[in-house]
Design a protein around this motif. Sequence first.
Motif, mmCIF file in Angstrom:
data_model
loop_
_atom_site.group_PDB
_atom_site.id
_atom_site.type_symbol
_atom_site.label_atom_id
_atom_site.label_comp_id
_atom_site.label_asym_id
_atom_site.label_seq_id
_atom_site.Cartn_x
_atom_site.Cartn_y
_atom_site.Cartn_z
ATOM 1 N N PRO A 136 26.427 -9.176 -44.546
ATOM 2 C CA PRO A 136 27.204 -10.311 -44.047
ATOM 3 C C PRO A 136 27.269 -11.429 -45.076
ATOM 4 C CG PRO A 136 24.987 -10.331 -43.124
ATOM 5 C CD PRO A 136 25.098 -9.084 -43.956
ATOM 6 N N GLY A 137 28.426 -12.054 -45.190
ATOM 7 C CA GLY A 137 28.608 -13.117 -46.159
ATOM 8 C C GLY A 137 28.739 -14.453 -45.467
ATOM 9 N N SER A 138 28.777 -15.503 -46.283
ATOM 10 C CA SER A 138 28.980 -16.817 -45.686
ATOM 11 C C SER A 138 30.479 -17.012 -45.465
ATOM 12 C CB SER A 138 28.416 -17.900 -46.604
ATOM 13 O OG SER A 138 28.885 -17.695 -47.919
ATOM 14 N N VAL A 139 30.814 -17.966 -44.640
ATOM 15 C CA VAL A 139 32.230 -18.220 -44.363
ATOM 16 C C VAL A 139 32.547 -19.695 -44.608
ATOM 17 C CG1 VAL A 139 32.443 -16.356 -42.691
ATOM 18 C CG2 VAL A 139 31.762 -18.627 -41.917
ATOM 19 N N ASN A 176 34.563 -24.451 -38.333
ATOM 20 C CA ASN A 176 35.098 -25.532 -37.519
ATOM 21 C C ASN A 176 36.045 -25.013 -36.451
ATOM 22 O OD1 ASN A 176 33.622 -27.393 -38.933
ATOM 23 N ND2 ASN A 176 35.316 -27.952 -40.325
ATOM 24 N N GLU A 177 36.876 -24.059 -36.856
ATOM 25 C CA GLU A 177 37.810 -23.484 -35.889
ATOM 26 C C GLU A 177 37.078 -22.843 -34.728
ATOM 27 O OE1 GLU A 177 41.887 -22.270 -38.268
ATOM 28 O OE2 GLU A 177 40.322 -20.764 -38.001
ATOM 29 N N LEU A 178 35.913 -22.287 -35.047
ATOM 30 C CA LEU A 178 35.129 -21.618 -34.012
ATOM 31 C C LEU A 178 34.186 -22.581 -33.305
ATOM 32 C CD1 LEU A 178 34.312 -18.444 -36.113
ATOM 33 C CD2 LEU A 178 35.810 -18.534 -34.120
ATOM 34 N N ARG A 179 34.191 -23.831 -33.820
ATOM 35 C CA ARG A 179 33.283 -24.875 -33.339
ATOM 36 C C ARG A 179 31.840 -24.395 -33.424
ATOM 37 N NH1 ARG A 179 36.470 -27.639 -28.893
ATOM 38 N NH2 ARG A 179 38.601 -27.360 -29.620
ATOM 39 N N LEU A 180 31.540 -23.785 -34.567
ATOM 40 C CA LEU A 180 30.164 -23.349 -34.798
ATOM 41 C C LEU A 180 29.534 -24.263 -35.825
ATOM 42 C CD1 LEU A 180 30.462 -19.473 -35.064
ATOM 43 C CD2 LEU A 180 29.470 -20.782 -33.196
ATOM 44 N N ASP A 181 28.302 -24.587 -35.610
ATOM 45 C CA ASP A 181 27.579 -25.418 -36.549
ATOM 46 C C ASP A 181 26.378 -24.608 -37.009
ATOM 47 O OD1 ASP A 181 26.717 -27.468 -38.060
ATOM 48 O OD2 ASP A 181 25.801 -28.571 -36.394
ATOM 49 N N VAL A 182 26.417 -24.175 -38.275
ATOM 50 C CA VAL A 182 25.323 -23.345 -38.765
ATOM 51 C C VAL A 182 24.305 -24.206 -39.481
ATOM 52 C CG1 VAL A 182 24.689 -21.403 -40.217
ATOM 53 C CG2 VAL A 182 26.866 -21.382 -38.990
ATOM 54 N N LYS A 183 23.133 -24.295 -38.904
ATOM 55 C CA LYS A 183 22.047 -25.032 -39.567
ATOM 56 C C LYS A 183 21.063 -24.016 -40.120
ATOM 57 C CE LYS A 183 22.335 -29.060 -36.538
ATOM 58 N NZ LYS A 183 22.942 -28.568 -35.273
ATOM 59 N N LYS A 184 20.546 -24.345 -41.301
ATOM 60 C CA LYS A 184 19.596 -23.410 -41.928
ATOM 61 C C LYS A 184 18.228 -23.593 -41.305
ATOM 62 C CE LYS A 184 21.869 -21.593 -45.637
ATOM 63 N NZ LYS A 184 21.796 -20.934 -46.913
#
Length: 594
Positions: free
Chosen positions: A577-580, A586-594
């Motif tokens: 899996p890669g980063s996006v 934003n379109e998916l309203r996802l907030d990826v925190k490490k």
Amino acid sequence: MLRTHTCGELRKSHVGQIVKLCGWVDHQRDQGGLAFLWLRDRFGKTQITFSPEAGSSPEEAQQLLEQARGLRQEFVIAVEAEVMQRPEGGENKALATGEIELRPLKLEILNRSDVPPVQPSIPELPSEEIRLQYRFLDLRRPDMQKALELRHRMVKIMRDYTDEHGFLEVETPVLGRSTPEGARDYLVPSRVHPGRFFALPQSPQLYKQLLMIAGYDRYVQVARCFRDEDLRADRQPEFTQLDIEMSFITIEDIMGMMDGLMARLAKEVLGLELQLPLPKMSYQDAMERFGHDAPDLRFGMEIVDLTDIAGQCDFRVFRETADAGKRVRAIVVKGSADEFSRKRIDELTLWTQENFGVKGLAWFKLADEKTLQSPIAKNFDAPLHEKIIERLGMAVGDVAFIVADTFETSCRALNGLRRRLGKELKLYDPATMHFSWIVDFPMLEFDEEEKRWVAVHHPFTSPLPEDAHLLDTDPRAARAAAYDIIINGFEAGGGSIRIHDNALQRKVFGLLDIDEETAKDRFGFLLDALRFGAPPHGGIALGVDRLAMIFAGLDSIRDVIAFPKTAKATDLMTGAPGSVDEKQLNELRLDVKK
RNA sequence: GGAGAUGUAGCGCAAUUGGUUAGCGCGUCGGCCUGUCACGCCGAAGGUUGCGGGUUCAAGUCCCGUCAUCUUCGCCA
């Protein structure tokens, strides 16, 4: 037309014909005034001979030779040539096209290649890391091509067989809803509904049941399934199963149908005649005799119970284990005592402790026909020695390994030990195939961590009719109408008769601690469907990758999958899996925190 | 999440107990060879020993960390 034939099809009968071939340069041999080149495609290899007779004149022959010298491994070329019979004694029996060679007339380089990190022409395998990173080159290797071809043939037979028996292939959604029961789901965020997710199917289980209710009796699908769990040599996060469901059937009907399919696969792929019906063994038997629900039955070395004898000895560990209601069990290795030095036994003991959590591994050898030899032998009086020897059926030269622990732990340890020793001591011919059914699985088991009952198979599995009443009184004792098909110690598939009664399904949900509201939310559609004339039905799913691996005699499922993932579930070739992009997130309203 | 194995040239491998300039085979590059069959001969190039730190006069080798691959326990209704 770029080509008239493949690299695997020219024979003596083609001699004299002018043909066109395309392929990859497998390898070459330059002899000065004479040069050979092997052209490869997935159908085979063909030898091209560059001699003074090539082309239509000596000048052309020289030109072709120069051209051939400029070729390198994995260049893609097209040749126009005359098919020639090889000179007397010059045949190559290892090659299907070995009776002929090509006299080139025209040669064209279609594409060049860098020096390839994987050389398809040599049998030596690069590391798996390199193979997966350059999978497109690894797949050019004849072994990989054979494996994928075998897989194709098996799937073709599965489709033919089910078609001939009236099955209908229906595609079910890949985007479904998450059902946290069972394996971890791969989730797909919904853009249209922020904060909500699809799940990739762990199996099309519920869809196929709904198809039965919809009247699509005899459903089949070659279905891709996804499970976000850790990998093994025989487990990938995405895999293929032959998914089958039938209505108005009994367990025997499904087993019979699968017996027929297995016999056909064995016959057409391996040339093996299977004795039908395939043998059946109860889960209880499998656990007692082999310590595992998918026993490798290609060899014996069955587990023998010594608990009653252990209860009478002076060895505290054994006696206390027996008194506590746990088990003392053993396996016997015939005639190999010499191979088990103290050092080797110590190593085995450590391995068993580390892998299966046993406290120790006891052992006996025979000093003579009546006396056991072991550090713990002195804790057993003479009659007990004889009893143990008789129970284990030991002869001089045998060695027994004993585990004293809970039933579950002794199963794990002895199964692990048995498999390891069976392989190391070559107790079976790797070419043999052993098919069997395991039946009468328990329906439920108690999850100590979560303090609740969980389904051994899945929550839609029916109990055996005669055991249904036990769900009210003794759930642990209720057997499921479930069955697994086992080949050489691998679970090649499993299935069950499903619950088709709304009330029974709700009762099982209740036992599994899924309250009414949750059941309605997650499985409402199923419960609804069960109220509208659901026929009795059941089915099975066969692991296509595993079957292909077993039939190909390979040790890893990755070798029958074109683009498999690593043990950490990544794709070394694409980097998935890669980063996006942030935009996508934003379109998916996802907030990826490490 | 745990355990073990492995990581040295494009590829496969080697390198005593820590000790000169890290070797071998395949491949690559150059030359020779008319019947080869992944396998002829001669020559050449090619290395930050996964990465970071430490111990030592000296580290591919020992220690710690980290990454990757494989195997496996847990997990996989």
